[in-house]
Design a protein around this motif. Structure first.
Motif, PDB file in Angstrom:
ATOM      1  N   LYS A 108       0.854  -1.185   0.000  1.00  0.00           N
ATOM      2  CA  LYS A 108       0.000   0.000   0.000  1.00  0.00           C
ATOM      3  C   LYS A 108       0.893   1.239   0.000  1.00  0.00           C
ATOM      4  CE  LYS A 108      -4.065  -1.972   2.023  1.00  0.00           C
ATOM      5  NZ  LYS A 108      -4.942  -2.041   0.910  1.00  0.00           N
ATOM      6  N   LEU A 109       0.449   2.242  -0.740  1.00  0.00           N
ATOM      7  CA  LEU A 109       1.146   3.511  -0.823  1.00  0.00           C
ATOM      8  C   LEU A 109       0.307   4.536  -0.075  1.00  0.00           C
ATOM      9  CD1 LEU A 109       3.411   5.300  -2.103  1.00  0.00           C
ATOM     10  CD2 LEU A 109       1.859   5.634  -4.030  1.00  0.00           C
ATOM     11  N   ASP A 110       0.852   5.097   0.992  1.00  0.00           N
ATOM     12  CA  ASP A 110       0.168   6.126   1.771  1.00  0.00           C
ATOM     13  C   ASP A 110       0.745   7.485   1.405  1.00  0.00           C
ATOM     14  OD1 ASP A 110      -1.344   4.253   3.165  1.00  0.00           O
ATOM     15  OD2 ASP A 110       0.184   4.012   4.708  1.00  0.00           O
ATOM     16  N   ILE A 111      -0.134   8.404   1.067  1.00  0.00           N
ATOM     17  CA  ILE A 111       0.269   9.753   0.671  1.00  0.00           C
ATOM     18  C   ILE A 111      -0.419  10.741   1.603  1.00  0.00           C
ATOM     19  CG2 ILE A 111       0.258  11.464  -1.182  1.00  0.00           C
ATOM     20  CD1 ILE A 111      -0.211   9.032  -3.116  1.00  0.00           C
ATOM     21  N   TYR A 112       0.379  11.595   2.224  1.00  0.00           N
ATOM     22  CA  TYR A 112      -0.131  12.687   3.051  1.00  0.00           C
ATOM     23  C   TYR A 112       0.347  13.970   2.388  1.00  0.00           C
ATOM     24  CZ  TYR A 112      -0.406   8.849   6.372  1.00  0.00           C
ATOM     25  OH  TYR A 112      -0.675   7.644   6.972  1.00  0.00           O
ATOM     26  N   ALA A 113      -0.577  14.800   1.961  1.00  0.00           N
ATOM     27  CA  ALA A 113      -0.197  16.015   1.244  1.00  0.00           C
ATOM     28  C   ALA A 113      -1.062  17.188   1.686  1.00  0.00           C
ATOM     29  CB  ALA A 113      -0.326  15.811  -0.261  1.00  0.00           C
ATOM     30  N   HIS A 114      -0.499  18.374   1.552  1.00  0.00           N
ATOM     31  CA  HIS A 114      -1.198  19.611   1.899  1.00  0.00           C
ATOM     32  C   HIS A 114      -1.187  20.520   0.682  1.00  0.00           C
ATOM     33  CE1 HIS A 114      -2.801  22.684   4.539  1.00  0.00           C
ATOM     34  NE2 HIS A 114      -1.944  23.528   4.004  1.00  0.00           N
ATOM     35  N   GLN A 115      -2.317  21.151   0.422  1.00  0.00           N
ATOM     36  CA  GLN A 115      -2.414  22.034  -0.733  1.00  0.00           C
ATOM     37  C   GLN A 115      -1.960  23.447  -0.347  1.00  0.00           C
ATOM     38  OE1 GLN A 115      -6.314  22.359  -2.480  1.00  0.00           O
ATOM     39  NE2 GLN A 115      -5.443  22.724  -4.493  1.00  0.00           N
ATOM     40  N   ASN A 116      -0.986  23.940  -1.113  1.00  0.00           N
ATOM     41  CA  ASN A 116      -0.467  25.287  -0.910  1.00  0.00           C
ATOM     42  C   ASN A 116      -0.807  26.079  -2.166  1.00  0.00           C
ATOM     43  OD1 ASN A 116       0.875  27.552  -0.135  1.00  0.00           O
ATOM     44  ND2 ASN A 116       2.911  26.616  -0.067  1.00  0.00           N
ATOM     45  N   TRP A 120      -0.012  20.896  -4.687  1.00  0.00           N
ATOM     46  CA  TRP A 120       0.022  19.968  -3.561  1.00  0.00           C
ATOM     47  C   TRP A 120       1.468  19.731  -3.161  1.00  0.00           C
ATOM     48  CZ3 TRP A 120      -4.014  18.332  -0.782  1.00  0.00           C
ATOM     49  CH2 TRP A 120      -5.283  18.445  -1.325  1.00  0.00           C
ATOM     50  N   GLU A 121       1.732  19.802  -1.853  1.00  0.00           N
ATOM     51  CA  GLU A 121       3.074  19.526  -1.323  1.00  0.00           C
ATOM     52  C   GLU A 121       2.983  18.271  -0.463  1.00  0.00           C
ATOM     53  OE1 GLU A 121       4.278  22.991   0.851  1.00  0.00           O
ATOM     54  OE2 GLU A 121       4.503  24.189  -0.970  1.00  0.00           O
ATOM     55  N   TYR A 122       3.848  17.320  -0.768  1.00  0.00           N
ATOM     56  CA  TYR A 122       3.863  16.082   0.008  1.00  0.00           C
ATOM     57  C   TYR A 122       4.401  16.361   1.403  1.00  0.00           C
ATOM     58  CZ  TYR A 122       3.320  13.748  -4.486  1.00  0.00           C
ATOM     59  OH  TYR A 122       2.867  13.343  -5.704  1.00  0.00           O
ATOM     60  N   GLN A 123       3.727  15.795   2.387  1.00  0.00           N
ATOM     61  CA  GLN A 123       4.216  15.823   3.754  1.00  0.00           C
ATOM     62  C   GLN A 123       4.903  14.493   4.072  1.00  0.00           C
ATOM     63  OE1 GLN A 123       3.819  18.781   5.528  1.00  0.00           O
ATOM     64  NE2 GLN A 123       3.084  19.382   3.514  1.00  0.00           N
ATOM     65  N   LYS A 124       4.300  13.421   3.537  1.00  0.00           N
ATOM     66  CA  LYS A 124       4.845  12.092   3.792  1.00  0.00           C
ATOM     67  C   LYS A 124       4.363  11.141   2.704  1.00  0.00           C
ATOM     68  CE  LYS A 124       4.773  10.833   8.142  1.00  0.00           C
ATOM     69  NZ  LYS A 124       4.355  10.264   9.447  1.00  0.00           N
ATOM     70  N   VAL A 125       5.268  10.286   2.241  1.00  0.00           N
ATOM     71  CA  VAL A 125       4.922   9.219   1.300  1.00  0.00           C
ATOM     72  C   VAL A 125       5.543   7.944   1.859  1.00  0.00           C
ATOM     73  CG1 VAL A 125       5.103   8.359  -1.065  1.00  0.00           C
ATOM     74  CG2 VAL A 125       4.881  10.821  -0.670  1.00  0.00           C
ATOM     75  N   ILE A 126       4.704   6.947   2.096  1.00  0.00           N
ATOM     76  CA  ILE A 126       5.138   5.701   2.745  1.00  0.00           C
ATOM     77  C   ILE A 126       4.604   4.501   1.965  1.00  0.00           C
ATOM     78  CG2 ILE A 126       4.880   4.293   4.834  1.00  0.00           C
ATOM     79  CD1 ILE A 126       4.446   6.882   6.373  1.00  0.00           C
ATOM     80  N   VAL A 127       5.394   3.445   1.909  1.00  0.00           N
ATOM     81  CA  VAL A 127       4.936   2.164   1.364  1.00  0.00           C
ATOM     82  C   VAL A 127       4.825   1.194   2.528  1.00  0.00           C
ATOM     83  CG1 VAL A 127       5.535   0.190  -0.099  1.00  0.00           C
ATOM     84  CG2 VAL A 127       5.898   2.517  -0.931  1.00  0.00           C
ATOM     85  N   ARG A 128       3.678   0.523   2.613  1.00  0.00           N
ATOM     86  CA  ARG A 128       3.461  -0.474   3.665  1.00  0.00           C
ATOM     87  C   ARG A 128       3.350  -1.852   3.038  1.00  0.00           C
ATOM     88  NH1 ARG A 128      -1.681   0.131   6.027  1.00  0.00           N
ATOM     89  NH2 ARG A 128      -2.277   1.503   4.328  1.00  0.00           N
ATOM     90  N   GLU A 135       5.891  -4.131   7.503  1.00  0.00           N
ATOM     91  CA  GLU A 135       7.080  -3.341   7.233  1.00  0.00           C
ATOM     92  C   GLU A 135       6.659  -2.008   6.608  1.00  0.00           C
ATOM     93  OE1 GLU A 135      11.299  -3.924   4.849  1.00  0.00           O
ATOM     94  OE2 GLU A 135       9.842  -5.546   4.911  1.00  0.00           O
ATOM     95  N   THR A 136       7.353  -0.941   6.981  1.00  0.00           N
ATOM     96  CA  THR A 136       7.083   0.387   6.444  1.00  0.00           C
ATOM     97  C   THR A 136       8.349   0.921   5.802  1.00  0.00           C
ATOM     98  OG1 THR A 136       5.475   0.819   8.202  1.00  0.00           O
ATOM     99  CG2 THR A 136       6.311   2.719   7.026  1.00  0.00           C
ATOM    100  N   ILE A 137       8.205   1.436   4.587  1.00  0.00           N
ATOM    101  CA  ILE A 137       9.340   2.022   3.862  1.00  0.00           C
ATOM    102  C   ILE A 137       9.021   3.494   3.622  1.00  0.00           C
ATOM    103  CG2 ILE A 137      10.753   1.933   1.788  1.00  0.00           C
ATOM    104  CD1 ILE A 137       9.668  -1.005   1.454  1.00  0.00           C
ATOM    105  N   LYS A 138       9.859   4.375   4.226  1.00  0.00           N
ATOM    106  CA  LYS A 138       9.653   5.809   4.037  1.00  0.00           C
ATOM    107  C   LYS A 138      10.239   6.218   2.690  1.00  0.00           C
ATOM    108  CE  LYS A 138       9.600   7.145   8.842  1.00  0.00           C
ATOM    109  NZ  LYS A 138      10.238   7.920   9.909  1.00  0.00           N
ATOM    110  N   ILE A 139       9.383   6.773   1.843  1.00  0.00           N
ATOM    111  CA  ILE A 139       9.818   7.248   0.539  1.00  0.00           C
ATOM    112  C   ILE A 139      10.172   8.728   0.625  1.00  0.00           C
ATOM    113  CG2 ILE A 139       9.153   7.510  -1.893  1.00  0.00           C
ATOM    114  CD1 ILE A 139       9.274   4.600  -0.921  1.00  0.00           C
ATOM    115  N   PHE A 140       9.333   9.478   1.348  1.00  0.00           N
ATOM    116  CA  PHE A 140       9.542  10.924   1.507  1.00  0.00           C
ATOM    117  C   PHE A 140       8.907  11.355   2.806  1.00  0.00           C
ATOM    118  CE2 PHE A 140       8.035  15.283   1.143  1.00  0.00           C
ATOM    119  CZ  PHE A 140       9.161  15.941   0.705  1.00  0.00           C
ATOM    120  N   GLU A 141       9.598  12.240   3.528  1.00  0.00           N
ATOM    121  CA  GLU A 141       9.012  12.819   4.730  1.00  0.00           C
ATOM    122  C   GLU A 141       9.562  14.230   4.904  1.00  0.00           C
ATOM    123  OE1 GLU A 141       7.788  11.534   9.201  1.00  0.00           O
ATOM    124  OE2 GLU A 141       9.464  10.512   8.269  1.00  0.00           O
ATOM    125  N   LYS A 142       8.670  15.157   5.112  1.00  0.00           N
ATOM    126  CA  LYS A 142       9.055  16.553   5.245  1.00  0.00           C
ATOM    127  C   LYS A 142       9.331  16.887   6.674  1.00  0.00           C
ATOM    128  CE  LYS A 142       7.691  20.923   3.300  1.00  0.00           C
ATOM    129  NZ  LYS A 142       6.683  21.660   2.589  1.00  0.00           N
TER     130      LYS A 142
END
Length: 142
Positions: A108-116, A120-128, A135-142
């Motif tokens: 699963k791909l979890d995307i947390y983003a905020h619109q500026n 859209w700006e990513y806050q966090k992108v994770i693969v579960r 297992e959790t793999i951090k792809i991007f985290e602000k």
């Protein structure tokens, strides 16, 4: 010759159209009443394809994701429908879960983003990954 023509009632003249309308209307009303606002949430997320597609591409380029899941199949709207979309903060923050299908495993791909503004700006992108262990793999985290 005098012919007497009998005028049919409104119902008899329009019965087939009303029946057709009802046959079409009932499934549509049922669908929207059962799904609530989910249809609109998914549609909103899909209308911003860059938001999901860019995160999907980031995950696909990640070496750990490639090792664990293999090459990810292309993103499509059905993957979004199988996942979840939640909006918060008057629609300016979105939490999206998209199913991933790799050549080795699923995840699963979890995307947390905020619109500026318009962007859209990513806050966090994770693969579960669930199996064989969580297992959790951090792809991007602000």
């Amino acid at each position: 010759m005098n012919e007497i023509t009998e005028r049919k009632s409104w119902w008899n003249r329009n019965r087939k159209w009303i029946s057709l309308f009802i046959i079409i209307l009932i499934p549509i009303v049922t669908f929207f009443s059962l799904t609530g606002d989910a249809t609109f949430r998914y549609g909103s997320a899909h209308m911003q394809p860059g938001l999901i597609k860019n995160a999907y591409e980031m995950a696909n380029k990640n070496e750990i994701v490639s090792q664990k899941l293999g090459q990810l199949s292309e993103y499509n709207f059905l993957r979004l429908i199988e996942g979840d979309v939640l909006y918060d903060n008057n629609g300016n923050t979105v939490y999206i879960t998209v199913n991933l299908l790799g050549t080795k495993k699923k995840g699963k791909l979890d995307i947390y983003a905020h619109q500026n503004g318009e962007k859209w700006e990513y806050q966090k992108v994770i693969v579960r990954i669930k199996k064989p262990r969580k297992e959790t793999i951090k792809i991007f985290e602000k």
